[in-house]
Design a protein around this motif. Structure first.
Motif, PDB file in Angstrom:
ATOM      1  N   ALA A  64     -32.086   8.384   0.869  1.00  0.00           N
ATOM      2  CA  ALA A  64     -31.193   9.444   1.343  1.00  0.00           C
ATOM      3  C   ALA A  64     -31.839  10.813   1.133  1.00  0.00           C
ATOM      4  O   ALA A  64     -32.418  11.069   0.079  1.00  0.00           O
ATOM      5  CB  ALA A  64     -29.859   9.377   0.614  1.00  0.00           C
ATOM      6  N   PRO A  65     -31.736  11.697   2.117  1.00  0.00           N
ATOM      7  CA  PRO A  65     -32.305  13.039   1.965  1.00  0.00           C
ATOM      8  C   PRO A  65     -31.471  13.919   1.032  1.00  0.00           C
ATOM      9  O   PRO A  65     -30.257  13.711   0.889  1.00  0.00           O
ATOM     10  CB  PRO A  65     -32.293  13.591   3.387  1.00  0.00           C
ATOM     11  CG  PRO A  65     -31.280  12.794   4.127  1.00  0.00           C
ATOM     12  CD  PRO A  65     -31.180  11.464   3.443  1.00  0.00           C
ATOM     13  N   ASP A  66     -32.136  14.887   0.402  1.00  0.00           N
ATOM     14  CA  ASP A  66     -31.436  15.847  -0.446  1.00  0.00           C
ATOM     15  C   ASP A  66     -30.338  16.530   0.360  1.00  0.00           C
ATOM     16  O   ASP A  66     -30.511  16.825   1.539  1.00  0.00           O
ATOM     17  CB  ASP A  66     -32.400  16.915  -0.969  1.00  0.00           C
ATOM     18  CG  ASP A  66     -33.381  16.375  -1.991  1.00  0.00           C
ATOM     19  OD1 ASP A  66     -33.197  15.231  -2.445  1.00  0.00           O
ATOM     20  OD2 ASP A  66     -34.332  17.099  -2.327  1.00  0.00           O
ATOM     21  N   GLY A  67     -29.210  16.767  -0.295  1.00  0.00           N
ATOM     22  CA  GLY A  67     -28.100  17.459   0.333  1.00  0.00           C
ATOM     23  C   GLY A  67     -27.122  16.533   1.034  1.00  0.00           C
ATOM     24  O   GLY A  67     -26.038  16.953   1.424  1.00  0.00           O
ATOM     25  N   GLU A  68     -27.465  15.268   1.174  1.00  0.00           N
ATOM     26  CA  GLU A  68     -26.586  14.322   1.854  1.00  0.00           C
ATOM     27  C   GLU A  68     -25.638  13.671   0.857  1.00  0.00           C
ATOM     28  O   GLU A  68     -25.979  13.449  -0.290  1.00  0.00           O
ATOM     29  CB  GLU A  68     -27.421  13.236   2.534  1.00  0.00           C
ATOM     30  CG  GLU A  68     -26.586  12.238   3.319  1.00  0.00           C
ATOM     31  CD  GLU A  68     -27.423  11.256   4.120  1.00  0.00           C
ATOM     32  OE1 GLU A  68     -27.032  10.081   4.168  1.00  0.00           O
ATOM     33  OE2 GLU A  68     -28.455  11.656   4.672  1.00  0.00           O
ATOM     34  N   THR A  69     -24.428  13.365   1.322  1.00  0.00           N
ATOM     35  CA  THR A  69     -23.504  12.555   0.551  1.00  0.00           C
ATOM     36  C   THR A  69     -23.394  11.213   1.257  1.00  0.00           C
ATOM     37  O   THR A  69     -23.015  11.153   2.426  1.00  0.00           O
ATOM     38  CB  THR A  69     -22.114  13.216   0.425  1.00  0.00           C
ATOM     39  OG1 THR A  69     -22.274  14.465  -0.254  1.00  0.00           O
ATOM     40  CG2 THR A  69     -21.153  12.341  -0.362  1.00  0.00           C
ATOM     41  N   VAL A  70     -23.754  10.161   0.550  1.00  0.00           N
ATOM     42  CA  VAL A  70     -23.729   8.810   1.104  1.00  0.00           C
ATOM     43  C   VAL A  70     -22.376   8.200   0.793  1.00  0.00           C
ATOM     44  O   VAL A  70     -22.004   8.053  -0.373  1.00  0.00           O
ATOM     45  CB  VAL A  70     -24.870   7.954   0.519  1.00  0.00           C
ATOM     46  CG1 VAL A  70     -24.821   6.538   1.072  1.00  0.00           C
ATOM     47  CG2 VAL A  70     -26.223   8.601   0.791  1.00  0.00           C
ATOM     48  N   PHE A  71     -21.637   7.841   1.840  1.00  0.00           N
ATOM     49  CA  PHE A  71     -20.301   7.279   1.703  1.00  0.00           C
ATOM     50  C   PHE A  71     -20.408   5.802   1.361  1.00  0.00           C
ATOM     51  O   PHE A  71     -21.090   5.046   2.040  1.00  0.00           O
ATOM     52  CB  PHE A  71     -19.535   7.485   3.012  1.00  0.00           C
ATOM     53  CG  PHE A  71     -18.108   7.061   2.976  1.00  0.00           C
ATOM     54  CD1 PHE A  71     -17.189   7.702   2.161  1.00  0.00           C
ATOM     55  CD2 PHE A  71     -17.657   6.028   3.777  1.00  0.00           C
ATOM     56  CE1 PHE A  71     -15.855   7.315   2.132  1.00  0.00           C
ATOM     57  CE2 PHE A  71     -16.321   5.631   3.766  1.00  0.00           C
ATOM     58  CZ  PHE A  71     -15.431   6.281   2.942  1.00  0.00           C
ATOM     59  N   LEU A  72     -19.745   5.387   0.281  1.00  0.00           N
ATOM     60  CA  LEU A  72     -19.750   3.984  -0.144  1.00  0.00           C
ATOM     61  C   LEU A  72     -18.520   3.229   0.328  1.00  0.00           C
ATOM     62  O   LEU A  72     -18.510   2.003   0.339  1.00  0.00           O
ATOM     63  CB  LEU A  72     -19.839   3.884  -1.672  1.00  0.00           C
ATOM     64  CG  LEU A  72     -21.055   4.524  -2.329  1.00  0.00           C
ATOM     65  CD1 LEU A  72     -20.973   4.364  -3.842  1.00  0.00           C
ATOM     66  CD2 LEU A  72     -22.340   3.939  -1.783  1.00  0.00           C
ATOM     67  N   GLY A  73     -17.457   3.943   0.686  1.00  0.00           N
ATOM     68  CA  GLY A  73     -16.231   3.305   1.134  1.00  0.00           C
ATOM     69  C   GLY A  73     -15.024   3.932   0.468  1.00  0.00           C
ATOM     70  O   GLY A  73     -15.069   5.067   0.007  1.00  0.00           O
ATOM     71  N   THR A  74     -13.962   3.154   0.404  1.00  0.00           N
ATOM     72  CA  THR A  74     -12.722   3.645  -0.189  1.00  0.00           C
ATOM     73  C   THR A  74     -12.200   2.663  -1.232  1.00  0.00           C
ATOM     74  O   THR A  74     -12.531   1.473  -1.217  1.00  0.00           O
ATOM     75  CB  THR A  74     -11.624   3.831   0.886  1.00  0.00           C
ATOM     76  OG1 THR A  74     -11.354   2.571   1.499  1.00  0.00           O
ATOM     77  CG2 THR A  74     -12.037   4.863   1.926  1.00  0.00           C
ATOM     78  N   VAL A  75     -11.386   3.207  -2.128  1.00  0.00           N
ATOM     79  CA  VAL A  75     -10.690   2.419  -3.145  1.00  0.00           C
ATOM     80  C   VAL A  75      -9.220   2.823  -3.064  1.00  0.00           C
ATOM     81  O   VAL A  75      -8.899   4.009  -3.121  1.00  0.00           O
ATOM     82  CB  VAL A  75     -11.256   2.719  -4.556  1.00  0.00           C
ATOM     83  CG1 VAL A  75     -10.446   2.017  -5.620  1.00  0.00           C
ATOM     84  CG2 VAL A  75     -12.715   2.340  -4.650  1.00  0.00           C
ATOM     85  N   THR A  76      -8.344   1.833  -2.905  1.00  0.00           N
ATOM     86  CA  THR A  76      -6.908   2.101  -2.842  1.00  0.00           C
ATOM     87  C   THR A  76      -6.271   1.598  -4.135  1.00  0.00           C
ATOM     88  O   THR A  76      -6.377   0.418  -4.472  1.00  0.00           O
ATOM     89  CB  THR A  76      -6.273   1.422  -1.616  1.00  0.00           C
ATOM     90  OG1 THR A  76      -6.935   1.897  -0.436  1.00  0.00           O
ATOM     91  CG2 THR A  76      -4.786   1.737  -1.523  1.00  0.00           C
ATOM     92  N   LEU A  77      -5.642   2.536  -4.855  1.00  0.00           N
ATOM     93  CA  LEU A  77      -5.081   2.257  -6.180  1.00  0.00           C
ATOM     94  C   LEU A  77      -3.655   2.753  -6.288  1.00  0.00           C
ATOM     95  O   LEU A  77      -3.279   3.728  -5.653  1.00  0.00           O
ATOM     96  CB  LEU A  77      -5.897   2.987  -7.253  1.00  0.00           C
ATOM     97  CG  LEU A  77      -7.366   2.652  -7.387  1.00  0.00           C
ATOM     98  CD1 LEU A  77      -8.060   3.697  -8.247  1.00  0.00           C
ATOM     99  CD2 LEU A  77      -7.505   1.282  -8.000  1.00  0.00           C
ATOM    100  N   ARG A  78      -2.920   2.084  -7.163  1.00  0.00           N
ATOM    101  CA  ARG A  78      -1.601   2.573  -7.573  1.00  0.00           C
ATOM    102  C   ARG A  78      -1.773   3.359  -8.875  1.00  0.00           C
ATOM    103  O   ARG A  78      -2.715   3.115  -9.630  1.00  0.00           O
ATOM    104  CB  ARG A  78      -0.651   1.403  -7.817  1.00  0.00           C
ATOM    105  CG  ARG A  78      -0.248   0.683  -6.567  1.00  0.00           C
ATOM    106  CD  ARG A  78       0.904  -0.286  -6.867  1.00  0.00           C
ATOM    107  NE  ARG A  78       1.129  -1.120  -5.725  1.00  0.00           N
ATOM    108  CZ  ARG A  78       0.889  -2.424  -5.687  1.00  0.00           C
ATOM    109  NH1 ARG A  78       0.434  -3.050  -6.745  1.00  0.00           N
ATOM    110  NH2 ARG A  78       1.108  -3.112  -4.592  1.00  0.00           N
ATOM    111  N   THR A 102       0.812  -1.220   0.000  1.00  0.00           N
ATOM    112  CA  THR A 102       0.000   0.000   0.000  1.00  0.00           C
ATOM    113  C   THR A 102       0.844   1.267   0.000  1.00  0.00           C
ATOM    114  O   THR A 102       0.310   2.344  -0.165  1.00  0.00           O
ATOM    115  CB  THR A 102      -0.943   0.022   1.216  1.00  0.00           C
ATOM    116  OG1 THR A 102      -0.168  -0.058   2.413  1.00  0.00           O
ATOM    117  CG2 THR A 102      -1.950  -1.103   1.152  1.00  0.00           C
ATOM    118  N   GLN A 103       2.149   1.129   0.147  1.00  0.00           N
ATOM    119  CA  GLN A 103       3.016   2.295   0.264  1.00  0.00           C
ATOM    120  C   GLN A 103       2.954   3.195  -0.969  1.00  0.00           C
ATOM    121  O   GLN A 103       2.942   4.409  -0.840  1.00  0.00           O
ATOM    122  CB  GLN A 103       4.443   1.853   0.520  1.00  0.00           C
ATOM    123  CG  GLN A 103       5.362   2.992   0.881  1.00  0.00           C
ATOM    124  CD  GLN A 103       6.710   2.493   1.330  1.00  0.00           C
ATOM    125  OE1 GLN A 103       7.088   1.365   1.066  1.00  0.00           O
ATOM    126  NE2 GLN A 103       7.446   3.330   2.016  1.00  0.00           N
TER     127      GLN A 103
END
Length: 107
Positions: free
Chosen positions: A75-89, A13-14
Motif C-alpha cells: 500500500a502506498p503512503d497516505g492510503e487507508t486500506v479498508f478491511l471491512g466492517t464489524v457490526t456490534l451491540r 441488527t436493529q
C-alpha cells in the motif's frame, strides 16, 4: 423464507452499530482506524473501549501479521486500506462482519 424470518434478521441488527475498519499507511507507521457511524447507539459510553473491542475482534478474525505485512509491502503512503466492517451491540456481541485480508492484485 417467511416474513418472520425477515423480521428476526432485522431485529438482530436493529440494536447494533456497524463500524468500518481500516489501516492507514504513513511513511513511518501503520495506524488501525475505526470509522464510527454518526448515529451510534448511546449504549457505547466509552469511545476508547469500543475502538479497542473493534480492534480485538478484527485480529481475532484476521491474521494480524499477514494483513499488516501485506499492507506494509504493497500500500502506498497516505492510503487507508479498508478491511471491512464489524457490526456490534453495546453489550459487545458480534452480530456480523465483512472483514477480509486485503488483495492488491491487478487486473
Amino acid at each position: 423464507m417467511t416474513d418472520s424470518d425477515d423480521t428476526s434478521a432485522t431485529d438482530e441488527t436493529q440494536d447494533a452499530d456497524t463500524f468500518g475498519v481500516g489501516i492507514h499507511v504513513t511513511d513511518t507507521e501503520l495506524r488501525f482506524v475505526v470509522n464510527v457511524p454518526s448515529d451510534i447507539d448511546s449504549g457505547w459510553t466509552n469511545p476508547e473501549a469500543f475502538q479497542q473491542l473493534v480492534e480485538r475482534i478484527t485480529w481475532d478474525i484476521l491474521d494480524q501479521q499477514d494483513v499488516l505485512s501485506t499492507i506494509a509491502s504493497k500500500a502506498p503512503d497516505g492510503e487507508t486500506v479498508f478491511l471491512g466492517t464489524v457490526t456490534l451491540r453495546p453489550d459487545e456481541t458480534l452480530v456480523d462482519h465483512t472483514l477480509r485480508t486485503p488483495s492488491f492484485e491487478t487486473a
